[in-house]
Design a protein around this motif. Structure first.
Motif, PDB file in Angstrom:
ATOM      1  N   ALA A 186       0.834  -1.197   0.000  1.00 22.08           N
ATOM      2  CA  ALA A 186       0.000   0.000   0.000  1.00 22.08           C
ATOM      3  C   ALA A 186       0.869   1.247   0.000  1.00 22.08           C
ATOM      4  CB  ALA A 186      -0.913   0.005   1.222  1.00 22.08           C
ATOM      5  N   ALA A 187       0.346   2.315  -0.580  1.00 23.27           N
ATOM      6  CA  ALA A 187       1.078   3.582  -0.636  1.00 23.27           C
ATOM      7  C   ALA A 187       0.123   4.746  -0.441  1.00 23.27           C
ATOM      8  CB  ALA A 187       1.800   3.722  -1.974  1.00 23.27           C
ATOM      9  N   ASP A 188       0.613   5.747   0.255  1.00 23.26           N
ATOM     10  CA  ASP A 188      -0.157   6.974   0.455  1.00 23.26           C
ATOM     11  C   ASP A 188       0.812   8.077   0.845  1.00 23.26           C
ATOM     12  OD1 ASP A 188      -3.401   7.529   1.063  1.00 23.26           O
ATOM     13  OD2 ASP A 188      -2.018   8.967   1.994  1.00 23.26           O
ATOM     14  N   ARG A 189       0.437   9.301   0.590  1.00 25.02           N
ATOM     15  CA  ARG A 189       1.288  10.422   1.009  1.00 25.02           C
ATOM     16  C   ARG A 189       1.193  10.647   2.513  1.00 25.02           C
ATOM     17  NH1 ARG A 189       3.601  13.035  -3.228  1.00 25.02           N
ATOM     18  NH2 ARG A 189       2.630  12.756  -5.285  1.00 25.02           N
ATOM     19  N   SER A 190       0.235  10.039   3.169  1.00 25.85           N
ATOM     20  CA  SER A 190       0.070  10.142   4.610  1.00 25.85           C
ATOM     21  C   SER A 190       0.452   8.828   5.279  1.00 25.85           C
ATOM     22  CB  SER A 190      -1.386  10.483   4.957  1.00 25.85           C
ATOM     23  OG  SER A 190      -1.649  10.238   6.316  1.00 25.85           O
ATOM     24  N   LEU A 191       1.440   8.866   6.167  1.00 30.47           N
ATOM     25  CA  LEU A 191       1.834   7.662   6.906  1.00 30.47           C
ATOM     26  C   LEU A 191       0.685   7.183   7.788  1.00 30.47           C
ATOM     27  CD1 LEU A 191       3.996   5.619   7.660  1.00 30.47           C
ATOM     28  CD2 LEU A 191       4.860   7.272   9.340  1.00 30.47           C
ATOM     29  N   THR A 192      -0.075   8.109   8.328  1.00 27.52           N
ATOM     30  CA  THR A 192      -1.225   7.735   9.155  1.00 27.52           C
ATOM     31  C   THR A 192      -2.225   6.925   8.339  1.00 27.52           C
ATOM     32  OG1 THR A 192      -0.961   9.653  10.581  1.00 27.52           O
ATOM     33  CG2 THR A 192      -3.126   8.607  10.532  1.00 27.52           C
ATOM     34  N   ASN A 193      -2.504   7.368   7.145  1.00 29.68           N
ATOM     35  CA  ASN A 193      -3.446   6.629   6.288  1.00 29.68           C
ATOM     36  C   ASN A 193      -2.944   5.211   6.016  1.00 29.68           C
ATOM     37  OD1 ASN A 193      -5.230   8.727   6.139  1.00 29.68           O
ATOM     38  ND2 ASN A 193      -4.679   9.354   4.067  1.00 29.68           N
ATOM     39  N   VAL A 194      -1.648   5.082   5.816  1.00 32.13           N
ATOM     40  CA  VAL A 194      -1.096   3.740   5.595  1.00 32.13           C
ATOM     41  C   VAL A 194      -1.324   2.887   6.843  1.00 32.13           C
ATOM     42  CG1 VAL A 194       1.034   2.418   5.274  1.00 32.13           C
ATOM     43  CG2 VAL A 194       0.598   4.449   3.879  1.00 32.13           C
ATOM     44  N   ARG A 195      -0.999   3.402   7.997  1.00 33.63           N
ATOM     45  CA  ARG A 195      -1.074   2.618   9.229  1.00 33.63           C
ATOM     46  C   ARG A 195      -2.488   2.182   9.565  1.00 33.63           C
ATOM     47  NH1 ARG A 195       3.266   5.687  13.249  1.00 33.63           N
ATOM     48  NH2 ARG A 195       5.134   4.937  12.167  1.00 33.63           N
ATOM     49  N   ILE A 196      -3.468   2.980   9.205  1.00 31.37           N
ATOM     50  CA  ILE A 196      -4.852   2.627   9.532  1.00 31.37           C
ATOM     51  C   ILE A 196      -5.533   1.884   8.399  1.00 31.37           C
ATOM     52  CG2 ILE A 196      -5.061   4.566  11.127  1.00 31.37           C
ATOM     53  CD1 ILE A 196      -6.772   5.996   9.037  1.00 31.37           C
ATOM     54  N   GLY A 197      -4.781   1.560   7.357  1.00 27.76           N
ATOM     55  CA  GLY A 197      -5.354   0.798   6.259  1.00 27.76           C
ATOM     56  C   GLY A 197      -6.174   1.603   5.291  1.00 27.76           C
ATOM     57  N   ALA A 198      -5.986   2.914   5.294  1.00 30.30           N
ATOM     58  CA  ALA A 198      -6.761   3.792   4.419  1.00 30.30           C
ATOM     59  C   ALA A 198      -5.900   4.371   3.297  1.00 30.30           C
ATOM     60  CB  ALA A 198      -7.382   4.918   5.242  1.00 30.30           C
ATOM     61  N   ALA A 199      -4.892   3.637   2.890  1.00 31.32           N
ATOM     62  CA  ALA A 199      -4.000   4.115   1.842  1.00 31.32           C
ATOM     63  C   ALA A 199      -4.740   4.297   0.525  1.00 31.32           C
ATOM     64  CB  ALA A 199      -2.840   3.135   1.647  1.00 31.32           C
ATOM     65  N   MET A 200      -4.261   5.236  -0.264  1.00 32.77           N
ATOM     66  CA  MET A 200      -4.881   5.529  -1.546  1.00 32.77           C
ATOM     67  C   MET A 200      -4.625   4.432  -2.569  1.00 32.77           C
ATOM     68  SD  MET A 200      -6.616   7.725  -3.365  1.00 32.77           S
ATOM     69  CE  MET A 200      -6.477   9.291  -2.497  1.00 32.77           C
ATOM     70  N   TYR A 201      -3.434   3.861  -2.551  1.00 30.19           N
ATOM     71  CA  TYR A 201      -3.032   2.923  -3.603  1.00 30.19           C
ATOM     72  C   TYR A 201      -2.706   1.549  -3.020  1.00 30.19           C
ATOM     73  CZ  TYR A 201      -2.455   7.393  -5.951  1.00 30.19           C
ATOM     74  OH  TYR A 201      -2.671   8.642  -6.464  1.00 30.19           O
ATOM     75  N   TRP A 202      -3.149   0.539  -3.744  1.00 32.29           N
ATOM     76  CA  TRP A 202      -2.948  -0.846  -3.309  1.00 32.29           C
ATOM     77  C   TRP A 202      -2.510  -1.684  -4.511  1.00 32.29           C
ATOM     78  CZ3 TRP A 202      -3.572  -2.414   1.756  1.00 32.29           C
ATOM     79  CH2 TRP A 202      -4.160  -1.473   2.609  1.00 32.29           C
ATOM     80  N   GLY A 203      -1.673  -2.664  -4.228  1.00 36.29           N
ATOM     81  CA  GLY A 203      -1.335  -3.634  -5.251  1.00 36.29           C
ATOM     82  C   GLY A 203      -2.384  -4.723  -5.327  1.00 36.29           C
ATOM     83  N   GLN A 204      -2.144  -5.662  -6.212  1.00 29.76           N
ATOM     84  CA  GLN A 204      -3.112  -6.736  -6.444  1.00 29.76           C
ATOM     85  C   GLN A 204      -2.940  -7.897  -5.474  1.00 29.76           C
ATOM     86  OE1 GLN A 204      -0.297  -6.454  -8.048  1.00 29.76           O
ATOM     87  NE2 GLN A 204       0.518  -8.542  -8.008  1.00 29.76           N
ATOM     88  N   GLY A 205      -1.830  -7.915  -4.765  1.00 30.32           N
ATOM     89  CA  GLY A 205      -1.588  -8.952  -3.768  1.00 30.32           C
ATOM     90  C   GLY A 205      -0.750 -10.098  -4.302  1.00 30.32           C
ATOM     91  N   THR A 206      -0.043 -10.739  -3.386  1.00 29.05           N
ATOM     92  CA  THR A 206       0.735 -11.922  -3.730  1.00 29.05           C
ATOM     93  C   THR A 206       0.518 -12.967  -2.630  1.00 29.05           C
ATOM     94  OG1 THR A 206       2.949 -12.739  -4.337  1.00 29.05           O
ATOM     95  CG2 THR A 206       2.863 -11.047  -2.627  1.00 29.05           C
ATOM     96  N   GLN A 207       0.300 -14.194  -3.044  1.00 26.29           N
ATOM     97  CA  GLN A 207      -0.049 -15.251  -2.095  1.00 26.29           C
ATOM     98  C   GLN A 207       1.200 -15.800  -1.419  1.00 26.29           C
ATOM     99  OE1 GLN A 207      -3.217 -16.747  -1.261  1.00 26.29           O
ATOM    100  NE2 GLN A 207      -1.950 -17.711   0.313  1.00 26.29           N
ATOM    101  N   VAL A 208       1.140 -15.911  -0.113  1.00 24.00           N
ATOM    102  CA  VAL A 208       2.179 -16.573   0.671  1.00 24.00           C
ATOM    103  C   VAL A 208       1.530 -17.752   1.380  1.00 24.00           C
ATOM    104  CG1 VAL A 208       3.709 -16.368   2.663  1.00 24.00           C
ATOM    105  CG2 VAL A 208       3.585 -14.516   0.980  1.00 24.00           C
ATOM    106  N   THR A 209       2.097 -18.924   1.182  1.00 29.10           N
ATOM    107  CA  THR A 209       1.577 -20.128   1.818  1.00 29.10           C
ATOM    108  C   THR A 209       2.712 -20.808   2.579  1.00 29.10           C
ATOM    109  OG1 THR A 209      -0.033 -20.430   0.035  1.00 29.10           O
ATOM    110  CG2 THR A 209       0.414 -22.325   1.456  1.00 29.10           C
ATOM    111  N   VAL A 210       2.469 -21.042   3.855  1.00 29.45           N
ATOM    112  CA  VAL A 210       3.467 -21.679   4.711  1.00 29.45           C
ATOM    113  C   VAL A 210       2.905 -23.008   5.192  1.00 29.45           C
ATOM    114  CG1 VAL A 210       4.952 -21.441   6.730  1.00 29.45           C
ATOM    115  CG2 VAL A 210       4.249 -19.405   5.449  1.00 29.45           C
ATOM    116  N   SER A 211       3.637 -24.065   4.901  1.00 33.99           N
ATOM    117  CA  SER A 211       3.172 -25.399   5.279  1.00 33.99           C
ATOM    118  C   SER A 211       4.049 -25.957   6.388  1.00 33.99           C
ATOM    119  CB  SER A 211       3.202 -26.326   4.072  1.00 33.99           C
ATOM    120  OG  SER A 211       4.527 -26.481   3.603  1.00 33.99           O
ATOM    121  N   SER A 212       3.459 -26.810   7.194  1.00 36.37           N
ATOM    122  CA  SER A 212       4.198 -27.403   8.320  1.00 36.37           C
ATOM    123  C   SER A 212       4.904 -28.679   7.891  1.00 36.37           C
ATOM    124  CB  SER A 212       3.239 -27.700   9.468  1.00 36.37           C
ATOM    125  OG  SER A 212       2.223 -28.572   9.032  1.00 36.37           O
TER     126      SER A 212
END
Length: 123
Positions: A97-123
């Motif tokens: 996530a990216a935003d010009r406001s660090l506060t917005n990033v921390r609270i999950g209110a960022a302006m820009y988001w990527g599409q995501g990447t899957q992380v899978t951890v197996s035991s």
């Protein structure tokens, strides 16, 4: 306008490591506060780490402290998330996530988001 692209997700065993990357296909990331979040299907998106503009301005969620390290590479226009000591509960889709406001990033209110990447951890 910022277009974020995550990469580096995949499969790891417990105790393993992965490094996620977040690159801007448009925009300059040094102009933005950055963050990583994660989400498991059926759950709310969860804050992982925020990265401010100064090198020491990195704030981690308690559950990743000592295991994950976030950093910027200004020359590469990329933000990284080094994940060590992976646990099965780290399995999630990770979002940048990216935003010009660090506060917005921390609270999950960022302006820009990527599409995501899957992380899978197996035991």
């Amino acid at each position: 306008q910022v277009q974020l692209v995550e990469s580096g997700g995949g499969l790891s065993q417990t105790g393993g490591s992965l490094r996620l990357s977040c690159t801007a296909s448009e925009g300059t990331l040094s102009n933005y506060a950055m963050g990583w979040f994660r989400q498991v299907p059926g759950n709310e998106r969860e804050f992982v780490v925020s990265v401010g503009w100064s090198p020491g301005n990195v704030f981690y969620a308690d559950f990743v402290k000592g295991r994950f390290t976030a950093s910027r590479d200004i020359a590469k226009n990329t933000v990284f998330l080094q994940m060590n000591g992976l646990k099965t509960e780290d399995t999630a889709v990770y979002y940048c996530a990216a935003d010009r406001s660090l506060t917005n990033v921390r609270i999950g209110a960022a302006m820009y988001w990527g599409q995501g990447t899957q992380v899978t951890v197996s035991s």
